[in-house]
Write a protein that holds these residues in place. Structure first.
Motif, mmCIF file in Angstrom:
data_model
loop_
_atom_site.group_PDB
_atom_site.id
_atom_site.type_symbol
_atom_site.label_atom_id
_atom_site.label_comp_id
_atom_site.label_asym_id
_atom_site.label_seq_id
_atom_site.Cartn_x
_atom_site.Cartn_y
_atom_site.Cartn_z
ATOM 1 N N VAL A 104 0.377 -0.540 0.050
ATOM 2 C CA VAL A 104 -0.184 0.226 -0.425
ATOM 3 C C VAL A 104 0.834 0.841 -0.107
ATOM 4 C CG1 VAL A 104 -1.351 1.029 1.567
ATOM 5 C CG2 VAL A 104 -1.808 -0.916 0.926
ATOM 6 N N GLY A 105 1.748 0.658 0.426
ATOM 7 C CA GLY A 105 2.731 2.652 1.097
ATOM 8 C C GLY A 105 3.805 2.444 -0.485
ATOM 9 N N ILE A 106 4.313 1.290 -0.983
ATOM 10 C CA ILE A 106 5.079 2.180 -2.031
ATOM 11 C C ILE A 106 4.216 1.818 -3.315
ATOM 12 C CG2 ILE A 106 6.000 0.285 -3.829
ATOM 13 C CD1 ILE A 106 7.082 -1.536 -1.854
ATOM 14 N N ILE A 107 2.783 1.563 -3.209
ATOM 15 C CA ILE A 107 1.594 2.585 -4.649
ATOM 16 C C ILE A 107 1.372 3.766 -4.555
ATOM 17 C CG2 ILE A 107 -1.314 2.816 -5.540
ATOM 18 C CD1 ILE A 107 -0.931 -0.653 -4.616
ATOM 19 N N LEU A 108 1.155 4.050 -3.143
ATOM 20 C CA LEU A 108 1.325 5.496 -3.336
ATOM 21 C C LEU A 108 1.966 6.136 -2.778
ATOM 22 C CD1 LEU A 108 -1.539 5.425 0.596
ATOM 23 C CD2 LEU A 108 -1.918 6.134 -1.777
ATOM 24 N N GLN A 109 3.673 5.663 -2.648
ATOM 25 C CA GLN A 109 4.653 6.293 -2.836
ATOM 26 C C GLN A 109 5.121 6.923 -4.728
ATOM 27 O OE1 GLN A 109 8.162 5.661 -1.082
ATOM 28 N NE2 GLN A 109 8.825 4.242 -2.887
ATOM 29 N N THR A 110 4.722 5.627 -5.036
ATOM 30 C CA THR A 110 4.559 5.734 -6.675
ATOM 31 C C THR A 110 3.488 6.983 -7.609
ATOM 32 O OG1 THR A 110 5.299 3.622 -6.781
ATOM 33 C CG2 THR A 110 5.241 4.956 -8.624
ATOM 34 N N ALA A 111 2.756 6.939 -6.984
ATOM 35 C CA ALA A 111 1.912 7.534 -7.626
ATOM 36 C C ALA A 111 1.757 9.451 -6.788
ATOM 37 C CB ALA A 111 0.233 7.432 -7.165
ATOM 38 N N SER A 112 2.981 9.519 -5.975
ATOM 39 C CA SER A 112 2.644 11.057 -4.860
ATOM 40 C C SER A 112 2.769 11.436 -6.183
ATOM 41 C CB SER A 112 3.766 11.021 -4.557
ATOM 42 O OG SER A 112 3.820 9.935 -3.418
ATOM 43 N N GLN A 113 1.818 13.156 -5.113
ATOM 44 C CA GLN A 113 2.198 14.564 -6.486
ATOM 45 C C GLN A 113 2.064 15.339 -5.739
ATOM 46 O OE1 GLN A 113 0.494 14.491 -9.089
ATOM 47 N NE2 GLN A 113 0.532 11.944 -9.603
ATOM 48 N N ASN A 114 2.773 15.428 -4.210
ATOM 49 C CA ASN A 114 3.140 16.746 -4.281
ATOM 50 C C ASN A 114 3.784 16.313 -2.665
ATOM 51 O OD1 ASN A 114 1.268 16.107 -1.156
ATOM 52 N ND2 ASN A 114 -0.357 17.105 -2.899
ATOM 53 N N ILE A 115 5.060 16.321 -2.111
ATOM 54 C CA ILE A 115 5.846 16.263 -0.121
ATOM 55 C C ILE A 115 4.781 15.775 0.396
ATOM 56 C CG2 ILE A 115 7.380 17.330 1.063
ATOM 57 C CD1 ILE A 115 8.475 18.482 -0.557
ATOM 58 N N ALA A 116 3.866 15.975 0.544
ATOM 59 C CA ALA A 116 3.258 16.106 2.069
ATOM 60 C C ALA A 116 2.694 14.111 1.202
ATOM 61 C CB ALA A 116 1.864 16.357 2.014
ATOM 62 N N MET A 117 2.090 14.357 0.339
ATOM 63 C CA MET A 117 1.614 12.371 -0.299
ATOM 64 C C MET A 117 2.415 11.370 -0.330
ATOM 65 S SD MET A 117 -0.520 11.723 -3.873
ATOM 66 C CE MET A 117 -0.847 9.934 -4.608
ATOM 67 N N PHE A 118 4.438 12.172 -0.335
ATOM 68 C CA PHE A 118 5.304 11.009 -0.540
ATOM 69 C C PHE A 118 5.708 10.507 0.967
ATOM 70 C CE2 PHE A 118 9.870 10.452 -1.035
ATOM 71 C CZ PHE A 118 9.686 9.799 -2.225
ATOM 72 N N VAL A 119 5.462 11.728 1.758
ATOM 73 C CA VAL A 119 5.962 11.441 3.432
ATOM 74 C C VAL A 119 4.637 10.286 3.605
ATOM 75 C CG1 VAL A 119 6.044 12.596 5.246
ATOM 76 C CG2 VAL A 119 6.965 13.522 3.407
ATOM 77 N N VAL A 120 3.778 10.707 3.780
ATOM 78 C CA VAL A 120 2.671 9.764 4.153
ATOM 79 C C VAL A 120 3.271 8.478 3.899
ATOM 80 C CG1 VAL A 120 0.042 9.421 4.053
ATOM 81 C CG2 VAL A 120 0.793 11.859 4.538
ATOM 82 N N ALA A 121 3.550 8.030 2.476
ATOM 83 C CA ALA A 121 3.085 7.219 1.681
ATOM 84 C C ALA A 121 4.538 6.369 2.295
ATOM 85 C CB ALA A 121 3.824 7.377 -0.383
ATOM 86 N N ARG A 122 5.465 6.855 2.514
ATOM 87 C CA ARG A 122 6.540 6.664 3.214
ATOM 88 C C ARG A 122 6.512 5.830 5.050
ATOM 89 N NH1 ARG A 122 10.707 5.762 1.121
ATOM 90 N NH2 ARG A 122 12.548 6.323 2.029
ATOM 91 N N ILE A 123 5.899 6.497 5.231
ATOM 92 C CA ILE A 123 5.419 6.241 6.118
ATOM 93 C C ILE A 123 4.285 5.220 7.206
ATOM 94 C CG2 ILE A 123 4.161 6.831 8.922
ATOM 95 C CD1 ILE A 123 4.601 9.763 8.205
ATOM 96 N N ILE A 124 3.466 4.981 6.178
ATOM 97 C CA ILE A 124 2.817 3.753 5.837
ATOM 98 C C ILE A 124 3.953 2.631 5.442
ATOM 99 C CG2 ILE A 124 1.109 2.588 4.504
ATOM 100 C CD1 ILE A 124 -0.311 4.999 4.121
ATOM 101 N N LEU A 125 4.883 3.075 4.717
ATOM 102 C CA LEU A 125 5.857 1.184 3.689
ATOM 103 C C LEU A 125 6.041 1.720 5.138
ATOM 104 C CD1 LEU A 125 8.148 2.959 0.390
ATOM 105 C CD2 LEU A 125 8.752 0.723 2.416
ATOM 106 N N GLY A 126 7.014 2.229 5.701
ATOM 107 C CA GLY A 126 7.937 2.309 6.628
ATOM 108 C C GLY A 126 7.439 1.259 7.264
ATOM 109 N N PHE A 127 5.794 1.333 8.664
ATOM 110 C CA PHE A 127 5.119 0.817 9.298
ATOM 111 C C PHE A 127 5.080 -1.117 8.309
ATOM 112 C CE2 PHE A 127 1.258 -0.763 11.526
ATOM 113 C CZ PHE A 127 1.641 -0.150 12.973
#
Length: 522
Positions: A104-127
């Motif tokens: 889930v985190g990787i999909i969101l990271q790939t689709a990131s449109q801004n820093i906030a989305m990228f950061v949230v995606a990487r938090i999920i990935l790290g979890f």
């Protein structure tokens, strides 16, 4: 030939009859976290070099650090619940659900449109990565036979560099693309390992025998012990002795009122000692100095005078090949020489390298235009040596040592606390390192080397050796006695003693009858 094996959970297992083949498949099923983590570090190394990434997010040193370090926010939060999840659901289901979160985190990271989305995606990935990493390390330490545990669990984190090498190659290939897919494509490929784990985990590995015994599933545990130690033979002396050790030790822990509560890690002086020693590889490895090269290799090369983007990407590929070779050597040393001597050797070499790198970087900073090529390449060579020496000990020991030190009642929560501490340090250091390099340059290496000297002293004084012992036999180091009457497994394997199987079977009957009664009542 695969054989269906009871697991005590909703997840089925079909495992091979050969113990060696089973151990190979066990390793394959649990390398997802380290491969994903290695891919992440190398990918961010490459992305931080790419203008298509830095320009898209309009990064400055602070936001670059936030984008990179945000994965450790998830890694900081994941351990808070992972120990409880692994204890209640089982080790294998915890790995499964952690892999799902990672995707889930990787999909969101790939689709990131801004820093906030990228950061949230990487938090999920790290979890998700924290869940699979903690559960995977505990799982392998509890399933692998003691004679192969160093390789089995050590290789779990050695696969960090397999993922890193793949990421370095992909970012080198996409680095010339003139679109955001130069960084989105490497991000998407990061999900390969988690997908592989989800599809293979239910079919190639049994549940932890320690977890099964604690749940009262003695027959299921005995089958697993026989499969992982004696090609499925339940009457083999080694399999019988290992099973007896597990049963005796977990019964003793219950008699001592040791619970599975997260607070158990702080309940007694011995538990606190185990926790402090067992958790130390996390913080020690994090602050050893590799954060610079793991995530900011481009900045490190800048200080040495190598500023071309393509040259930096190529250096990243070579670095990961070198580190993979070194961590394999280190795993061999940990298995043959011991955990503590390997850590001390590696730490001594790291201190030496950091002082030399700091000195060479100072000479380059004093006169960048007049610096000789020998100075530049000498600095780069020392950076490579540093990463290799780091990989010798810290790469295998980060996953191998903590679960060996913890006893069953605190193992999952203790290892979770270890990675909580690791990610807490990593979160801070990945954020401040680019700022420190930018502000004080070569002095960061000198500061890092100075606290590494303190770490070396702590390892020499406090660490204990676990080589050649089962998880239950390590209790004698901390508690002064082994909680089972059977001889040590290594002694049986060497043929120095023989096991009276009939006597052991007779001693096991009360436990088996009690477990059968509890299961019937349930």
């Amino acid at each position: 030939m695969l054989k269906k094996t009871p697991t005590g959970t909703w997840m089925p297992a079909w495992v091979p009859e050969s113990t060696f083949m089973l151990c190979m498949l066990l390793l394959l099923s649990s390398v997802v976290q380290s491969a994903t983590g290695g891919y992440d570090g190398s990918m961010l190394n490459g992305l931080n070099i790419l203008p298509s990434y830095t320009n898209y997010f309009n990064l400055n040193p602070a936001t670059r650090g936030l984008n990179t370090a945000s994965v450790f926010i998830g890694g900081f939060l994941g351990p808070l619940v992972t120990g409880v999840i692994a204890d209640r659901l089982g080790r294998r289901p915890a790995i499964f659900w952690g892999s799902c979160l990672t995707i889930v985190g990787i999909i969101l990271q790939t689709a990131s449109q801004n820093i906030a989305m990228f950061v949230v995606a990487r938090i999920i990935l790290g979890f998700g990565g924290a869940v699979t990493g903690i559960a995977g390390g505990v799982y392998l330490s509890e399933v692998f036979p003691s004679r192969w545990r160093a390789w089995g669990v050590g290789l779990l984190n050695d696969f960090y560099y397999v993922g890193a090498l793949i990421a370095a190659g992909i970012t080198l290939g996409t680095g010339q693309w003139q679109s955001t897919w130069a960084w989105r494509a490497p991000s998407l490929f990061q999900g390969i390992f988690s997908v592989l784990c989800i599809f293979t985990l239910p079919f190639i590995s049994p549940e932890s025998p320690r977890w099964l015994v604690h749940q009262g599933l003695f027959e299921e545990a005995r089958i697993t012990v026989a499969q992982t130690n004696a090609h499925g033979s339940m009457t083999d002396p080694i399999a019988v002795a290992v099973f007896k050790e597990i049963v005796d030790t977990l019964r003793w822990e219950k008699e001592q009122a040791q619970s599975m509560s997260p607070l158990e890690i702080l309940k007694s002086p011995i538990a606190r000692k185990r926790l402090l020693i067992g958790m130390s590889p996390g913080p020690f490895s994090c602050i050893a100095g590799n954060i610079i090269a793991s995530y900011y290799f481009g900045s490190e090369l800048d200080t040495a005078g190598i500023t071309d983007t393509n040259d930096q990407l190529k250096a990243n590929v070579v670095l990961n090949v070198w580190c993979l070779a070194c961590c394999l050597v280190g795993t061999h040393l940990a298995a043959r020489w011991g955990r503590k001597p390997t850590a001390m050797l590696s730490q001594t070499l790291l201190i030496t390298c950091l002082f030399i790198i700091g000195g060479l970087s100072k000479l380059y900073a004093a006169d960048p235009q007049g610096a000789s090529s020998s100075l530049v390449y000498g600095n780069v060579a020392m950076m490579f040596l540093f990463q290799g020496f780091y990989s010798v000990a810290w790469t295998p020991l980060l996953y191998l040592y903590p679960p060996e030190i913890m006893n069953y009642s605190i193992r999952a929560n203790g290892v979770a606390f270890s990675y909580f501490a690791l990610n807490a340090f990593a979160l801070v250091f990945t954020f401040i390192m680019p700022i420190g390099l930018g502000n004080i340059g070569w002095k960061m290496y000198m500061i890092n080397a100075s606290w590494d000297v303190i770490i070396l002293g702590l390892i020499a004084y406090y660490w204990v050796e676990t080589k050649g012992k089962t998880l239950e036999e390590i209790d004698a180091i901390f508690e002064g006695e082994k909680h089972s009457s059977v001889p040590d497994i290594e002694i049986l394997q060497r043929g120095e003693k023989e096991l009276d199987i009939d006597l052991v079977e007779e001693q096991l009957k009360p436990d088996l009858r009690l477990a059968t009664g509890r299961n019937a009542a349930a």
